[in-house]
Motif scaffolding. Sequence first.
Motif, PDB file in Angstrom:
ATOM      1  N   LEU A 357      33.431  38.469  40.914  1.00 38.66           N
ATOM      2  CA  LEU A 357      32.750  38.934  42.132  1.00 38.66           C
ATOM      3  C   LEU A 357      33.496  40.105  42.756  1.00 38.66           C
ATOM      4  O   LEU A 357      32.885  41.119  43.122  1.00 38.66           O
ATOM      5  CB  LEU A 357      32.655  37.773  43.126  1.00 38.66           C
ATOM      6  N   ILE A 358      34.832  39.982  42.868  1.00 39.65           N
ATOM      7  CA  ILE A 358      35.620  41.081  43.438  1.00 39.65           C
ATOM      8  C   ILE A 358      35.533  42.318  42.555  1.00 39.65           C
ATOM      9  O   ILE A 358      35.376  43.446  43.044  1.00 39.65           O
ATOM     10  CB  ILE A 358      37.085  40.653  43.630  1.00 39.65           C
ATOM     11  N   GLY A 359      35.641  42.124  41.227  1.00 38.19           N
ATOM     12  CA  GLY A 359      35.553  43.263  40.320  1.00 38.19           C
ATOM     13  C   GLY A 359      34.201  43.959  40.401  1.00 38.19           C
ATOM     14  O   GLY A 359      34.123  45.188  40.408  1.00 38.19           O
ATOM     15  N   GLY A 360      33.137  43.168  40.471  1.00 40.73           N
ATOM     16  CA  GLY A 360      31.813  43.773  40.552  1.00 40.73           C
ATOM     17  C   GLY A 360      31.576  44.518  41.849  1.00 40.73           C
ATOM     18  O   GLY A 360      30.887  45.550  41.878  1.00 40.73           O
ATOM     19  N   TYR A 362      34.031  45.811  43.831  1.00 39.78           N
ATOM     20  CA  TYR A 362      35.202  46.583  44.245  1.00 39.78           C
ATOM     21  C   TYR A 362      34.845  47.976  44.772  1.00 39.78           C
ATOM     22  O   TYR A 362      35.403  48.404  45.791  1.00 39.78           O
ATOM     23  CB  TYR A 362      36.205  46.700  43.097  1.00 39.78           C
ATOM     24  N   PRO A 363      33.945  48.736  44.148  1.00 39.05           N
ATOM     25  CA  PRO A 363      33.594  50.049  44.722  1.00 39.05           C
ATOM     26  C   PRO A 363      33.023  49.943  46.131  1.00 39.05           C
ATOM     27  O   PRO A 363      33.240  50.836  46.965  1.00 39.05           O
ATOM     28  CB  PRO A 363      32.542  50.595  43.740  1.00 39.05           C
ATOM     29  N   ILE A 364      32.312  48.848  46.399  1.00 41.24           N
ATOM     30  CA  ILE A 364      31.749  48.664  47.737  1.00 41.24           C
ATOM     31  C   ILE A 364      32.840  48.234  48.718  1.00 41.24           C
ATOM     32  O   ILE A 364      32.831  48.616  49.899  1.00 41.24           O
ATOM     33  CB  ILE A 364      30.622  47.608  47.705  1.00 41.24           C
ATOM     34  N   LEU A 365      33.805  47.433  48.230  1.00 39.76           N
ATOM     35  CA  LEU A 365      34.871  46.932  49.088  1.00 39.76           C
ATOM     36  C   LEU A 365      35.875  48.016  49.459  1.00 39.76           C
ATOM     37  O   LEU A 365      36.616  47.860  50.440  1.00 39.76           O
ATOM     38  CB  LEU A 365      35.619  45.787  48.385  1.00 39.76           C
ATOM     39  N   PHE A 366      35.929  49.088  48.684  1.00 40.52           N
ATOM     40  CA  PHE A 366      36.898  50.161  48.951  1.00 40.52           C
ATOM     41  C   PHE A 366      36.663  50.728  50.349  1.00 40.52           C
ATOM     42  O   PHE A 366      35.572  51.157  50.699  1.00 40.52           O
ATOM     43  CB  PHE A 366      36.763  51.264  47.905  1.00 40.52           C
ATOM     44  N   ALA A 371      36.272  42.838  54.475  1.00 36.79           N
ATOM     45  CA  ALA A 371      35.471  42.198  53.427  1.00 36.79           C
ATOM     46  C   ALA A 371      36.333  41.871  52.214  1.00 36.79           C
ATOM     47  O   ALA A 371      36.199  40.791  51.611  1.00 36.79           O
ATOM     48  CB  ALA A 371      34.320  43.110  53.025  1.00 36.79           C
ATOM     49  N   TYR A 372      37.223  42.795  51.853  1.00 36.48           N
ATOM     50  CA  TYR A 372      38.092  42.538  50.704  1.00 36.48           C
ATOM     51  C   TYR A 372      39.020  41.360  50.964  1.00 36.48           C
ATOM     52  O   TYR A 372      39.224  40.512  50.088  1.00 36.48           O
ATOM     53  CB  TYR A 372      38.921  43.781  50.379  1.00 36.48           C
ATOM     54  N   LEU A 373      39.581  41.277  52.170  1.00 37.65           N
ATOM     55  CA  LEU A 373      40.524  40.215  52.469  1.00 37.65           C
ATOM     56  C   LEU A 373      39.860  38.837  52.436  1.00 37.65           C
ATOM     57  O   LEU A 373      40.494  37.855  52.048  1.00 37.65           O
ATOM     58  CB  LEU A 373      41.157  40.457  53.845  1.00 37.65           C
ATOM     59  N   ARG A 440      39.290  47.806  39.540  1.00 38.32           N
ATOM     60  CA  ARG A 440      38.089  47.023  39.249  1.00 38.32           C
ATOM     61  C   ARG A 440      38.168  46.444  37.833  1.00 38.32           C
ATOM     62  O   ARG A 440      37.849  45.272  37.603  1.00 38.32           O
ATOM     63  CB  ARG A 440      36.857  47.921  39.381  1.00 38.32           C
ATOM     64  N   ALA A 441      38.621  47.261  36.878  1.00 36.98           N
ATOM     65  CA  ALA A 441      38.772  46.783  35.506  1.00 36.98           C
ATOM     66  C   ALA A 441      39.792  45.649  35.421  1.00 36.98           C
ATOM     67  O   ALA A 441      39.611  44.674  34.671  1.00 36.98           O
ATOM     68  CB  ALA A 441      39.187  47.938  34.594  1.00 36.98           C
ATOM     69  N   ASP A 442      40.882  45.733  36.203  1.00 37.25           N
ATOM     70  CA  ASP A 442      41.885  44.671  36.210  1.00 37.25           C
ATOM     71  C   ASP A 442      41.281  43.342  36.658  1.00 37.25           C
ATOM     72  O   ASP A 442      41.559  42.293  36.074  1.00 37.25           O
ATOM     73  CB  ASP A 442      43.049  45.055  37.132  1.00 37.25           C
ATOM     74  N   PHE A 443      40.460  43.374  37.691  1.00 42.45           N
ATOM     75  CA  PHE A 443      39.823  42.137  38.170  1.00 42.45           C
ATOM     76  C   PHE A 443      38.873  41.560  37.120  1.00 42.45           C
ATOM     77  O   PHE A 443      38.827  40.340  36.909  1.00 42.45           O
ATOM     78  CB  PHE A 443      39.062  42.413  39.463  1.00 42.45           C
TER      79      PHE A 443
END
Length: 505
Positions: A357-360, A362-366, A371-373, A440-443
């Motif tokens: 979910l975080i990886g998918g 991530y561009p929005i969370l940047f 939201a990321y926390l 994002r790739a790492d997640f």
Amino acid sequence: MAEREAKSLEQVDHDQVAQVVAVNDTEPAPSISWYSRISKFFSVKSLPSTRANLFGCSLGFISTGYQYNVISLLNVIWSIEYSQYYTDSLETRVNNALLYGVLVGQILFGGAADYFGRKVSLLITSTLVILGVIITTAANGVNNSVQGLFWAITIGRGLSGVGAGGEYPCCMPTNSEDGDELSVQKRGRRIALLGPCIEMVSENAVTVIQIILLHIFGTNASQLEPTWRISIGIVIIPTILVFIFRLRMKNSRLYERDRDIRRRFPFIVVIRMFGWRLVGTCFTWFLMDSIYFSFLTFGADILANVTGSSLMHIAYYQLVNMAWIPMAYIAAFLVDRLGRKNILMFGFFTYAMTLFLIGGLYPILFGKPAAYLVLYIFQGMFQILLVIPIYLIPSEVYPTVIRASCYGLSAAFGKVGGVVGVQFFLPIANAFSSPQSGYRADFLVAGGISVVGLVATYFLIPDLSKVSLEKEDDLFWKEVDEYYKKKNQEKNECEDEIRVDDIEL
């Protein structure tokens, strides 16, 4: 006549003593102050071995948890203070130093704890941690060389890592063996509360200490040296306290019992009975630590990428890790009721879903730290569901004679996973055109690893949640006896055949 007088006098003496005792019994016992109770509880001179084992093992995880997480914010601090020198390769080397040391310590002291005993091994591990922390705190390069400074830090963290690594195969089997004697039904809860839960609290205490130090000394590049030196060196205080408690420790009753009946055993029996178990505990720990240490080490870097905030803000953001602590205690109280294997499978499943979910997103969370926390908190909470059973299982599924060795080997494979994860975390992130795409790739990669862990747990991990360790020892030695009995029988049959052939000739 003289004898009668002597008897009567003796009777009078007894009556007088009885009256005095009766009067004393009617008087209220003097009250003991709370201070006296606490002082007696923590008194080292009068400390019984069972309580010394409790303190000596459990408090040792303060040091290990502290040293794991202290590096996370230090990476940000050193990148500011030594911006021209602290490259990705240097950062990876410093981060891996502790993991390499832990890897060596787990294998080395796993065998030592089985052969020489838990107490002697734990005294040596504490000594190594103290020496390593002193070297790291006082690190300095020749002619103030920055490269020399970080080589000294690398050596110091490696040495303390050897000691920290030895904590696992010495402490966890001891907690397991003592817990088995107290209550088989509640053994898992005791092991979890005295090991990984304390380590989790210690990991978060690091951030609080570093925030206080940053407020005291400042956040400018020229003001950061006292913060990182003190934050590394302060762990020597609980380590010395643990060393004192360990002087009063004794090997567990189960270890002493096993040593009394210990004899030669063939490794073929060990492989046949525990081979797949060893593959399972090693492989699942490898997978978990490859993710765990990657995000533990570079968590502050990811926060800096998402939030773009100052050093102080990043330090405060790391306090969200404290939300993970309640999950550790929840898992500790559920681990006996639900079973280690079930919790581990649920942990891998939920962890994978959160990472995907975080990886998918991530561009929005940047640029949206709140939201990321929120998602980061859930990621850490589900990660804890992995830590508790991963720590427990190897301390229960092997016999006492090889328990520490197999535990150390399993934990060592975990640290190999941690080294691999830390080694490839930055290259994966840097392989993409932007940090956002790289992280994002790492997640997403970590999510895939969690799925593999779920499958491995299902097929390779047994659950001995409410099985007596003493009975498991008896089954092992019975299997050893059966093996030798069968070998002797085959030898006798072979000799009989030779005699028959000689007679026919």
